[in-house]
Design an enzyme around this catalytic site. Sequence first.
Site, mmCIF file in Angstrom:
data_model
loop_
_atom_site.group_PDB
_atom_site.id
_atom_site.type_symbol
_atom_site.label_atom_id
_atom_site.label_comp_id
_atom_site.label_asym_id
_atom_site.label_seq_id
_atom_site.Cartn_x
_atom_site.Cartn_y
_atom_site.Cartn_z
ATOM 1 N N CYS A 27 40.930 38.918 42.586
ATOM 2 C CA CYS A 27 40.698 37.487 42.093
ATOM 3 C C CYS A 27 41.656 36.792 41.233
ATOM 4 O O CYS A 27 41.677 35.630 41.451
ATOM 5 C CB CYS A 27 39.180 37.526 41.450
ATOM 6 S SG CYS A 27 39.174 38.545 39.893
ATOM 7 N N GLU B 147 30.973 34.769 38.732
ATOM 8 C CA GLU B 147 32.339 35.082 38.761
ATOM 9 C C GLU B 147 33.027 34.673 39.876
ATOM 10 O O GLU B 147 32.979 35.662 41.067
ATOM 11 C CB GLU B 147 32.401 36.393 38.316
ATOM 12 C CG GLU B 147 31.956 36.672 36.836
ATOM 13 C CD GLU B 147 32.947 36.387 35.811
ATOM 14 O OE1 GLU B 147 33.985 35.918 35.993
ATOM 15 O OE2 GLU B 147 32.484 36.268 34.449
#
Length: 453
Positions: A243, A209
């Site tokens: 993010c 990720e």
Amino acid sequence: MNFQEILTQQREFFNSQKTKNINFRKIYLEKLKEVIIKNEDLLYEAIYLDFGKSKFDTFTTEISFVLKDIDYFLNNLKSLSKPKRVRTNLANQLGSSKIYLEPLGCTLVIGAWNYPYQLSLSPVVAALAAGNTCILKPSEIAENTMKAMAKIINENFPKEYLYVVEGGVEEITEILKLKFDKIFFTGSPKVGQIIYEAAAKHMTPVILELGGKSPAIVTSSANFEVAAKRIVWGKFLNAGQTCVAPDYILVDEKVKDSFLDSLKSYIQKFEYGPEAEQYTRIINERNFDRLTKLIDQEKIFFGGKTDSSKKYIEPTILHNVTWDDAVMKEEIFGPILPILTFNNFNEALLQIGEHEKPLSAYLFTDESEEKEKFISQISFGGGCINDVVMHLSNDYLPFGGVGNSGIGNYHGKYGFEAFSHQKAILDRVTWGEPDLKYPPYSDKKLNWIKKLL
Ligand code: NAD
């Protein structure tokens, strides 16, 4: 610490078959929920010490996510674990075919610091729900939250089932030499590469990720009030250390000025001052220095104030930015919002397509043709139309990147699948089989096979 010993104990525990029992998994998921709720204050204190994150943000963006994941698995474990019957082709009649989701075994979760609870514990919950053992290595950058997680988990869980390792690069480098059955990593593409290489030595599958520069496009048909409000919220949440935050904005040149005014008015309305509860600090000096260097004084449209003693950077909008500016050369991961412009929509998509595939992308428009082009013409992990960030809160959607922004996905049932192997089983009856496939071969048999296949 002898990491090999912990892993050996976890492997023996996994081999004892205990984690395959659905009730066993539920008991420990309940336990994790109980431990988190009981220690909520400790978790709030730790994250406040790390980077001044408020209780409100910690609950809404971290604790509630983990509790929601636990509840989801408690309610759905039975159906998720049930073998899925699929069709059986003609050549395998009479038989039945099923897919069994089996736990992979011993897993390793490596967390990032920016949402330290959510990004460490949500993958752990999925790993345990799917019947695995787990070693968690949270990020040492958020030191207090790492310690808090180690304390509440290591005091309450058998280490042969779930264990939290405290440590940094030295420790994780040692751990990565060991053979796991799955590694789940959240962090930067640069470190993701190190993880991928280490995993390859043992043929260990990975979920990566990662991050990148996530764009938000604002077209002339967009509702500016809604766009500005949502972008300001999503960008400056956690002081931009998210993010999936919009990294930069591509706005139609024709409407740039009025859109910039809307952005500015929402930043002022949301009161992100140095003492504000709703505004998080920059995690450490290294990032504070990196970010302040990205603020080009000549291009400030709004903001730009900084205070190193408080690791405070005011929400800052930079205008007249081009791809040659330093701020466009790396993922910003902080409260600086560069504004770039386009003259037609296709050109905006081309600009995005020329760079690494982002983790997220956002489009604000009222035109269905633009929506369709945005979805079909550029590649990115996931995103929203007329919103930012919120796609990751919908567990019915898989969450993950593509290309440089990641490999694989999780959330909800996708998390369960990420930590499971799909074992395919064909179960046949022992009677009523034609002799067609068995030797000796003949033209007659081949003709029949051609007809049947
Ligand atoms: P990072 O890559 O520096 O660190 C992540 C983890 O890797 C930490 O646990 C750290 O201890 C470990 N690590 C650091 N150096 C290592 C090395 N040399 N070898 C092995 N392990 C090492 O990332 P970060 O600063 O914690 O987080 C920021 C990045 O993470 C950004 O790029 C952001 O976009 C990305 N991110 C992605 C997601 C997502 O869900 N896709 C979520 C949060 C952050």
